[in-house]
Design a protein around this motif. Structure first.
Motif, PDB file in Angstrom:
ATOM      1  N   GLU A   1      -5.908   3.794  -6.513  1.00 45.77           N
ATOM      2  CA  GLU A   1      -6.431   2.473  -6.424  1.00 45.77           C
ATOM      3  C   GLU A   1      -6.118   1.689  -7.895  1.00 45.77           C
TER       4      GLU A   1
ATOM      5  N   CYS B   1      -0.450   0.462   8.057  1.00 45.36           N
ATOM      6  CA  CYS B   1      -1.323   0.179   6.901  1.00 45.36           C
ATOM      7  C   CYS B   1      -2.395  -0.639   7.239  1.00 45.36           C
TER       8      CYS B   1
ATOM      9  N   GLN C   1     -12.063  -3.138   6.301  1.00 41.32           N
ATOM     10  CA  GLN C   1     -12.422  -2.716   4.962  1.00 41.32           C
ATOM     11  C   GLN C   1     -11.972  -3.389   3.690  1.00 41.32           C
TER      12      GLN C   1
ATOM     13  N   TYR D   1       1.060  -1.288   0.061  1.00 34.87           N
ATOM     14  CA  TYR D   1      -0.036   0.126  -0.101  1.00 34.87           C
ATOM     15  C   TYR D   1       0.965   1.306   0.008  1.00 34.87           C
TER      16      TYR D   1
ATOM     17  N   THR E   1     -12.137   0.200  -1.125  1.00 35.06           N
ATOM     18  CA  THR E   1     -12.686   1.298  -0.293  1.00 35.06           C
ATOM     19  C   THR E   1     -11.891   1.782   0.600  1.00 35.06           C
ATOM     20  N   TRP E   2     -10.966   1.156   1.222  1.00 36.95           N
ATOM     21  CA  TRP E   2      -9.784   1.774   1.999  1.00 36.95           C
ATOM     22  C   TRP E   2      -8.793   2.649   1.142  1.00 36.95           C
TER      23      TRP E   2
ATOM     24  N   SER F   1      -4.909   0.502   9.918  1.00 38.50           N
ATOM     25  CA  SER F   1      -5.763   1.490   9.450  1.00 38.50           C
ATOM     26  C   SER F   1      -6.788   0.832   8.344  1.00 38.50           C
ATOM     27  N   LYS F   2      -6.373   0.052   7.494  1.00 37.80           N
ATOM     28  CA  LYS F   2      -7.272  -0.704   6.747  1.00 37.80           C
ATOM     29  C   LYS F   2      -8.399  -1.532   7.646  1.00 37.80           C
TER      30      LYS F   2
ATOM     31  N   SER G   1     -10.418   5.955   0.632  1.00 36.68           N
ATOM     32  CA  SER G   1     -10.754   6.602   1.745  1.00 36.68           C
ATOM     33  C   SER G   1      -9.314   7.399   2.084  1.00 36.68           C
ATOM     34  N   ARG G   2      -8.450   6.983   1.839  1.00 32.17           N
ATOM     35  CA  ARG G   2      -7.195   7.271   1.937  1.00 32.17           C
ATOM     36  C   ARG G   2      -6.699   8.195   0.755  1.00 32.17           C
TER      37      ARG G   2
END
Length: 116
Positions: free
Chosen positions: A97, A77, A84, A43, A88-89, A80-81, A92-93
């Motif tokens: 993608e 990471c 989800q 990520y 989607t994660w 935080s994920k 949101s960050r």
């Protein structure tokens, strides 16, 4: 405070039951190959932290620890994920993608063609 600890303990027990009930077939050699192919956190790209197995589709949503559903993630990471789904994660960050999904497909193709 005691109720928070008991909630955490119940959640831990539920997660263990879900993991044990799922058909998890990620072998240690496959995990090592995934880490090598990504070269760091899938990520954020960090390379100086230990990596954890992160399910793209979380176990709580029906995911499993399989070669196609796991990506290496650093602790921040992965935490935080949470549970989800990865897309989607990423949205949101405000992370790219498309870049992640393209790289994920390339890694999967690389692992599919490499000798077992």
């Amino acid at each position: 405070m005691a109720s928070a600890n008991s909630r955490r303990a119940r959640a831990t027990r539920r997660r263990r039951r879900r993991v044990a009930a799922a058909d998890n077939d990620l072998l240690p050699a496959e995990w090592a190959a995934l880490q090598a192919a990504w070269g760091g956190c899938a990520y954020c790209g960090v390379t100086d932290r230990p990596l954890q197995r992160d399910c793209l589709l979380p176990i709580s949503r029906g995911g499993r620890y399989t070669l196609t559903n796991v990506a290496p993630a650093c602790g921040p990471c992965n935490a935080s994920k949470g549970n989800q789904e990865v897309t989607t994660w990423l949205r949101s960050r405000r992370r790219d993608e498309r870049t992640f999904l393209t790289r994920h497909l390339a890694v999967q193709a690389e692992l599919a063609t490499s000798p077992a």
